[in-house]
Design an enzyme around this catalytic site. Structure first.
Site, PDB file in Angstrom:
ATOM      1  N   ALA A 191       0.830  -1.200   0.000  1.00 41.96           N
ATOM      2  CA  ALA A 191       0.000   0.000   0.000  1.00 41.96           C
ATOM      3  C   ALA A 191       0.871   1.259   0.000  1.00 41.96           C
ATOM      4  CB  ALA A 191      -0.913   0.008   1.219  1.00 41.96           C
ATOM      5  N   GLY A 213      -0.194  -5.426   0.336  1.00 37.82           N
ATOM      6  CA  GLY A 213      -1.227  -5.466  -0.677  1.00 37.82           C
ATOM      7  C   GLY A 213      -0.780  -6.144  -1.952  1.00 37.82           C
ATOM      8  N   GLU A 251      -1.266  -9.734  -1.301  1.00 38.08           N
ATOM      9  CA  GLU A 251      -2.708  -9.993  -1.297  1.00 38.08           C
ATOM     10  C   GLU A 251      -3.277 -10.006  -2.710  1.00 38.08           C
ATOM     11  OE1 GLU A 251      -4.494  -8.220   2.782  1.00 38.08           O
ATOM     12  OE2 GLU A 251      -3.228  -6.819   1.670  1.00 38.08           O
ATOM     13  N   GLU A 298       2.369  -6.144   7.444  1.00 34.06           N
ATOM     14  CA  GLU A 298       1.522  -5.136   8.095  1.00 34.06           C
ATOM     15  C   GLU A 298       1.705  -5.087   9.608  1.00 34.06           C
ATOM     16  OE1 GLU A 298      -0.634  -6.298   4.265  1.00 34.06           O
ATOM     17  OE2 GLU A 298       0.507  -7.328   5.841  1.00 34.06           O
TER      18      GLU A 298
END
Length: 255
Positions: free
Chosen positions: A61, A106, A109, A129
């Site tokens: 992110a 991300g 993911e 994270e």
């Protein structure tokens, strides 16, 4: 554009394009959702390759953007974030992630949203994270545990550590490791092979497997049964069985 979708010979390449690290800011997340929905609609796209370029898949992110968000702002954004990734996961066609360099947070993911993952020898994957005082918020706690099992998922998520390609392969996080220069070529070849298959049957197989992983076995079997019977109404089933009887197995050509 922070991401693009280009199609040729039945394969759509959904490419992240936000140098230098393909950080997944809000604009990129929203663009991913748009392109996933476009890939779902387009008849000339029969399989999809997720690609970040030769150097990096996606490093995660945009932390600077997230840092200024408070609790109220993230309550509003978290659902849109998940919806963007879910749109990729629900493309009803085979999806292959071509992972080079970093696929973190991300980025990891997003790779988890694919059906298969081809990783370069230079790839590093992880869910860091926890090192920010957070947990994965784009499906990582759910898709990672379903893919590699809860204990391995907890190891990666609790520690935030990065894993190199060979360990990712051993964990089941990726499906194939190749030289970095060959990642896109091999992912595209895999997608191109699947693009020549029976589109409705492939969609049925993907939905049956994914639905079964999300529910009890009786519901999963019902989904499988309904799709299995329904495919007897398709031209691809007629073509496939006729070819088997007349020419032998594995020679059918599907439109």
């Amino acid at each position: 554009m922070t991401a693009t979708l280009e199609a040729a010979d039945g394969v759509g390449t959904l490419r992240l394009d936000r140098p230098p690290m393909n950080a997944l800011d809000v604009a990129t997340q929203d663009r991913l959702k748009e392109l996933a929905e476009e890939a779902t609609r387009r008849e000339d796209v029969r399989a999809v390759v997720l690609y970040g370029g030769e150097k990096v898949f996606a490093a995660g992110a945009d932390i600077k953007e997230m840092q200024v968000m408070d609790h109220a702002a993230m309550i509003l954004r978290a659902r849109a974030l998940q919806d963007a990734f879910t749109a990729v996961a629900r493309i009803p066609k085979p999806v292959v992630a071509a992972v080079t360099g970093y696929a973190l947070g991300g980025g990891c993911e997003l790779a988890l949203c694919a059906d298969f993952r081809v990783a370069g020898e230079n790839a590093k994957l992880g869910q860091p994270e926890i090192l920010l005082g957070l947990i994965p918020g784009a499906g990582g706690t759910q898709r990672l545990s379903r893919l590699v099992g809860p204990s391995r998922a907890k190891d990666l998520i609790f520690t935030g550590r990065q894993v190199r390609a060979e360990e990712a392969l051993a964990l089941g996080l990726v499906d194939r490791v190749v030289p970095a220069a060959e990642v896109y070529e091999q992912a595209h070849a895999w997608a191109a092979r699947l693009a020549k298959g029976p589109a409705t049957a492939l969609r049925a197989a993907k939905e049956a497997i994914d639905t079964g992983l999300e529910t009890d076995i009786e519901t999963g079997l019902a989904v499988e049964r309904n799709w299995f019977a329904g495919l007897f109404a398709t031209e691809d089933r007629e073509r496939g069985m006729r070819s088997f009887v007349e020419e032998g197995p594995g020679k059918a050509e599907f439109l």
